[in-house]
Design a protein around this motif. Structure first.
Motif, PDB file in Angstrom:
ATOM      1  N   MET A  35      72.349  37.093 -14.847  1.00  0.00           N
ATOM      2  CA  MET A  35      70.649  37.408 -14.298  1.00  0.00           C
ATOM      3  C   MET A  35      69.838  38.448 -15.359  1.00  0.00           C
ATOM      4  O   MET A  35      70.638  39.414 -15.721  1.00  0.00           O
ATOM      5  CB  MET A  35      70.926  38.243 -13.083  1.00  0.00           C
ATOM      6  CG  MET A  35      69.574  38.648 -12.184  1.00  0.00           C
ATOM      7  SD  MET A  35      68.934  37.013 -11.670  1.00  0.00           S
ATOM      8  CE  MET A  35      67.305  37.907 -10.861  1.00  0.00           C
ATOM      9  N   SER A  36      69.078  37.971 -15.747  1.00  0.00           N
ATOM     10  CA  SER A  36      68.345  38.776 -16.512  1.00  0.00           C
ATOM     11  C   SER A  36      67.289  39.750 -16.089  1.00  0.00           C
ATOM     12  O   SER A  36      67.254  39.725 -15.029  1.00  0.00           O
ATOM     13  CB  SER A  36      67.208  37.867 -17.503  1.00  0.00           C
ATOM     14  OG  SER A  36      66.142  37.069 -16.623  1.00  0.00           O
ATOM     15  N   SER A  37      67.095  40.906 -16.791  1.00  0.00           N
ATOM     16  CA  SER A  37      66.330  42.010 -16.530  1.00  0.00           C
ATOM     17  C   SER A  37      64.972  42.059 -17.390  1.00  0.00           C
ATOM     18  O   SER A  37      64.784  42.101 -18.453  1.00  0.00           O
ATOM     19  CB  SER A  37      67.028  43.324 -16.588  1.00  0.00           C
ATOM     20  OG  SER A  37      68.308  43.302 -15.778  1.00  0.00           O
ATOM     21  N   PHE A  48      61.731  44.801 -18.279  1.00  0.00           N
ATOM     22  CA  PHE A  48      61.323  46.005 -18.124  1.00  0.00           C
ATOM     23  C   PHE A  48      59.688  46.270 -18.642  1.00  0.00           C
ATOM     24  O   PHE A  48      59.570  45.814 -19.928  1.00  0.00           O
ATOM     25  CB  PHE A  48      62.193  46.899 -19.264  1.00  0.00           C
ATOM     26  CG  PHE A  48      63.666  46.868 -18.556  1.00  0.00           C
ATOM     27  CD1 PHE A  48      64.169  47.782 -17.969  1.00  0.00           C
ATOM     28  CD2 PHE A  48      64.785  46.046 -19.329  1.00  0.00           C
ATOM     29  CE1 PHE A  48      65.620  47.679 -17.218  1.00  0.00           C
ATOM     30  CE2 PHE A  48      66.094  45.804 -18.454  1.00  0.00           C
ATOM     31  CZ  PHE A  48      66.347  46.841 -17.733  1.00  0.00           C
ATOM     32  N   GLN A  53      61.056  53.367 -17.852  1.00  0.00           N
ATOM     33  CA  GLN A  53      61.257  51.682 -17.954  1.00  0.00           C
ATOM     34  C   GLN A  53      61.614  51.550 -19.304  1.00  0.00           C
ATOM     35  O   GLN A  53      62.480  50.757 -19.849  1.00  0.00           O
ATOM     36  CB  GLN A  53      60.331  50.957 -17.370  1.00  0.00           C
ATOM     37  CG  GLN A  53      60.344  50.727 -15.624  1.00  0.00           C
ATOM     38  CD  GLN A  53      60.034  49.416 -15.149  1.00  0.00           C
ATOM     39  OE1 GLN A  53      60.159  48.467 -15.854  1.00  0.00           O
ATOM     40  NE2 GLN A  53      59.053  49.724 -14.318  1.00  0.00           N
ATOM     41  N   THR A  63      64.900  53.059 -20.400  1.00  0.00           N
ATOM     42  CA  THR A  63      66.080  52.118 -20.036  1.00  0.00           C
ATOM     43  C   THR A  63      66.092  50.867 -20.606  1.00  0.00           C
ATOM     44  O   THR A  63      67.266  50.277 -20.952  1.00  0.00           O
ATOM     45  CB  THR A  63      65.855  51.874 -18.317  1.00  0.00           C
ATOM     46  OG1 THR A  63      65.889  53.337 -17.904  1.00  0.00           O
ATOM     47  CG2 THR A  63      67.257  51.339 -17.611  1.00  0.00           C
ATOM     48  N   GLY A  64      65.006  50.049 -20.614  1.00  0.00           N
ATOM     49  CA  GLY A  64      64.860  48.738 -21.195  1.00  0.00           C
ATOM     50  C   GLY A  64      65.552  48.900 -22.619  1.00  0.00           C
ATOM     51  O   GLY A  64      66.237  47.916 -23.168  1.00  0.00           O
ATOM     52  N   HIS A 100      69.429  48.868 -22.661  1.00  0.00           N
ATOM     53  CA  HIS A 100      69.895  47.594 -22.270  1.00  0.00           C
ATOM     54  C   HIS A 100      69.581  46.473 -23.352  1.00  0.00           C
ATOM     55  O   HIS A 100      70.556  45.869 -23.641  1.00  0.00           O
ATOM     56  CB  HIS A 100      69.101  47.101 -21.057  1.00  0.00           C
ATOM     57  CG  HIS A 100      69.583  47.672 -19.599  1.00  0.00           C
ATOM     58  ND1 HIS A 100      70.519  47.176 -18.846  1.00  0.00           N
ATOM     59  CD2 HIS A 100      69.381  49.027 -18.956  1.00  0.00           C
ATOM     60  CE1 HIS A 100      70.870  48.137 -17.792  1.00  0.00           C
ATOM     61  NE2 HIS A 100      70.125  49.042 -17.974  1.00  0.00           N
ATOM     62  N   GLN A 112      59.475  34.517 -20.014  1.00  0.00           N
ATOM     63  CA  GLN A 112      60.538  34.407 -19.051  1.00  0.00           C
ATOM     64  C   GLN A 112      60.561  33.125 -18.319  1.00  0.00           C
ATOM     65  O   GLN A 112      61.433  32.444 -17.745  1.00  0.00           O
ATOM     66  CB  GLN A 112      60.520  35.624 -17.918  1.00  0.00           C
ATOM     67  CG  GLN A 112      61.673  35.699 -17.184  1.00  0.00           C
ATOM     68  CD  GLN A 112      61.520  36.944 -16.217  1.00  0.00           C
ATOM     69  OE1 GLN A 112      60.477  37.474 -15.959  1.00  0.00           O
ATOM     70  NE2 GLN A 112      62.663  37.596 -15.770  1.00  0.00           N
ATOM     71  N   ASP A 159      67.040  32.738 -17.621  1.00  0.00           N
ATOM     72  CA  ASP A 159      68.438  33.742 -17.762  1.00  0.00           C
ATOM     73  C   ASP A 159      69.113  33.196 -19.163  1.00  0.00           C
ATOM     74  O   ASP A 159      70.213  33.952 -19.188  1.00  0.00           O
ATOM     75  CB  ASP A 159      69.437  33.305 -16.426  1.00  0.00           C
ATOM     76  CG  ASP A 159      68.887  34.079 -15.350  1.00  0.00           C
ATOM     77  OD1 ASP A 159      67.980  35.026 -15.508  1.00  0.00           O
ATOM     78  OD2 ASP A 159      69.293  33.669 -14.045  1.00  0.00           O
ATOM     79  N   VAL A 196      67.584  40.438 -21.564  1.00  0.00           N
ATOM     80  CA  VAL A 196      66.722  41.438 -21.237  1.00  0.00           C
ATOM     81  C   VAL A 196      65.199  40.857 -21.735  1.00  0.00           C
ATOM     82  O   VAL A 196      65.206  40.627 -23.016  1.00  0.00           O
ATOM     83  CB  VAL A 196      67.016  42.620 -22.296  1.00  0.00           C
ATOM     84  CG1 VAL A 196      66.104  43.772 -22.060  1.00  0.00           C
ATOM     85  CG2 VAL A 196      68.420  43.400 -21.627  1.00  0.00           C
TER      86      VAL A 196
END
Length: 262
Positions: free
Chosen positions: A1-3, A5, A12, A15-16, A19, A159, A164, A168
């Motif tokens: 699963m991608s994220s 930010f 963010q 955090t991004g 990651h 995206q 996926d 990131v």
């Protein structure tokens, strides 16, 4: 699963970036903003990661990705030589939308695809991209889209196409220009002499032919037509060596030379 930010949010962004660094270290893919279009990035020294990038885009080894660097010193560590003309181009157009193809550093045995011993290098004019490059080292980066589709100018565009396959997504809003970089082949400046030392435009983009001509003069190939076939000059295979160690050594040499000439 991608994220995904939102980098406009400072919390963010931090955090991004963490990651993204971790994903690159694991050999995964990251979508990041650049000054031209959004890019899909992989560890340039990981053949598995680069192969994953090509697969995610639906592209074969015959279309190797360019490499983004944090600055000219990193470029010098990746290429065989930096001719005076290229140095002038770098001073004029970097950071910015100019990708330069040169023979790669002989000590590097990385695998970006069928490059025939060359590397296409660019320094992006985008803060987040450069900060990530400072942390990760050179990244193989191609436009964040499926082959045959328009280049993504936002993280959400990327995206929707890549899903996926990317771990990131770093979203910093729409690309500032949405125009891909200009790609030039400067290998002849290293391998040829006399009238054969010419620079070819492989792809029109953010830097115009007129701007290049101001710097290169007669060294810019006059024909307006785009070249066909493989733009990479042939270089004989080199013995294997750890590419990260070779890059670190070459980067130190480039920095030492820069300090010596200061």
């Amino acid at each position: 699963m991608s994220s995904l930010f939102e980098c406009a949010d400072e919390s963010q962004l931090l955090t991004g970036m963490r990651h993204a660094r971790q994903a690159i270290a694991r050999g995964q893919l990251v979508v990041l903003p650049t000054d031209t279009v959004y890019g899909i990035a992989a560890d340039a020294f990981s053949p598995v990661a680069v192969a994953g990038l090509l697969q995610a885009k639906g592209r074969g080894r015959q279309q190797p990705p360019p490499v983004l660097v944090s600055g000219p010193d990193a470029m010098r560590a990746l290429v065989e030589a930096v001719p005076d003309e290229v140095q002038t181009l770098v001073e004029r157009f970097w950071p910015g939308g100019l990708t330069i193809v040169l023979p790669s550093q002989p000590s590097l045995s990385w695998d970006l695809g069928d490059t025939e011993g060359t590397v296409a290098v660019r320094m992006p004019d985008q803060r987040i991209a450069r900060e990530l490059l400072e942390e990760t080292g050179p990244l193989a980066v191609s436009s964040a889209n499926l082959t045959g589709k328009s280049a993504a100018i936002s993280a959400h565009d990327a995206q929707r196409m890549l899903g996926d396959s990317v771990a990131v997504y770093l979203d910093d809003g729409p690309s500032s220009t949405g125009i891909a970089s200009t790609i030039i082949d400067a290998t002849a400046l290293v391998s040829q002499t006399g009238d054969e030392r010419v620079v070819r435009i492989l792809r029109d983009g953010a830097v115009s032919r007129e701007e290049l001509a101001e710097v290169l003069g007669d060294a810019l190939e006059p024909a307006p037509g785009e070249p066909t076939g493989d733009p990479h000059a042939h270089v004989a295979p080199r013995p294997p060596v750890d590419p990260r160690a070779a890059f670190a050594d070459a980067l130190k040499n480039a920095q030492d030379e820069a300090q010596g000439s200061a």
